[in-house]
Design an enzyme around this catalytic site. Structure first.
Site, PDB file in Angstrom:
ATOM      1  N   THR A  14      27.485  53.348  60.832  1.00 11.67           N
ATOM      2  CA  THR A  14      26.908  53.557  59.506  1.00 11.67           C
ATOM      3  C   THR A  14      27.805  53.025  58.394  1.00 11.67           C
ATOM      4  OG1 THR A  14      27.846  55.783  59.317  1.00 11.67           O
ATOM      5  CG2 THR A  14      25.673  55.600  60.324  1.00 11.67           C
ATOM      6  N   ASP A  15      27.185  52.827  57.228  1.00 21.05           N
ATOM      7  CA  ASP A  15      27.927  52.368  56.060  1.00 21.05           C
ATOM      8  C   ASP A  15      28.244  53.552  55.148  1.00 21.05           C
ATOM      9  OD1 ASP A  15      25.563  52.974  54.732  1.00 21.05           O
ATOM     10  OD2 ASP A  15      24.966  50.889  54.454  1.00 21.05           O
ATOM     11  N   MET A  16      28.733  53.277  53.956  1.00 16.25           N
ATOM     12  CA  MET A  16      29.130  54.357  53.038  1.00 16.25           C
ATOM     13  C   MET A  16      27.948  55.224  52.614  1.00 16.25           C
ATOM     14  SD  MET A  16      32.100  52.605  50.713  1.00 16.25           S
ATOM     15  CE  MET A  16      32.343  54.110  49.801  1.00 16.25           C
ATOM     16  N   ILE A  19      23.826  55.172  56.360  1.00 16.75           N
ATOM     17  CA  ILE A  19      22.762  54.526  57.137  1.00 16.75           C
ATOM     18  C   ILE A  19      23.358  53.393  57.966  1.00 16.75           C
ATOM     19  CG2 ILE A  19      20.922  55.172  55.527  1.00 16.75           C
ATOM     20  CD1 ILE A  19      21.022  52.339  54.387  1.00 16.75           C
TER      21      ILE A  19
END
Length: 132
Positions: A14-16, A19
């Site tokens: 996931t990203d920040m 997601i």
């Protein structure tokens, strides 16, 4: 021909925003294609030693939804031969039967010095696209 491949989303995917990072979908569909190659009984290390590799030459992708940490996804792939050298993949990444990523991928069988070559014999029996 169709194929299904499960994916579990880990925190590292996931990203920040929490997601799945967009580029990871390309990794997921690559894993599914590698599994397909293996299911055909082809050893890509052995193929490379013989001077033959698969090279992705085109990816057309649509991001239709999102996934997050803990989700379980499934890559659904249909594939066929196109001509003597190309292998075409329609790949959907689904979460609970909803398509969240869709890609059309073209892979070409090539020699390690960059020249197109015929698909391995085990793949020549694949259904052919009508446009052949």
């Amino acid at each position: 021909m169709s194929h299904r491949f499960p994916i579990r989303i880990f925190y590292e995917d996931t990203d920040m925003a929490g997601i799945v990072y967009y580029a990871n979908y390309l990794r997921y569909i690559e894993r599914a294609r590698s599994d397909i190659v293996e299911q055909f009984g082809l050893d890509q290390r052995e193929m490379r030693a013989q001077g033959i590799v698969f090279v992705v030459t085109r990816v057309e992708a649509d991001y239709l939804g999102t996934a997050g940490f803990g989700d379980r996804l499934e890559v659904r792939t249909t594939h066929f031969a196109k001509g003597a050298t190309r292998w075409i993949f329609h790949q959907d990444v689904c979460r609970e039967d909803k398509v969240i990523f869709r890609a059309l991928v073209t892979a070409v069988c090539m020699t390690t010095d960059g020249k197109p070559t015929r698909l391995p014999a085990k793949l020549r029996s694949l259904p052919k696209d009508a446009a052949g």
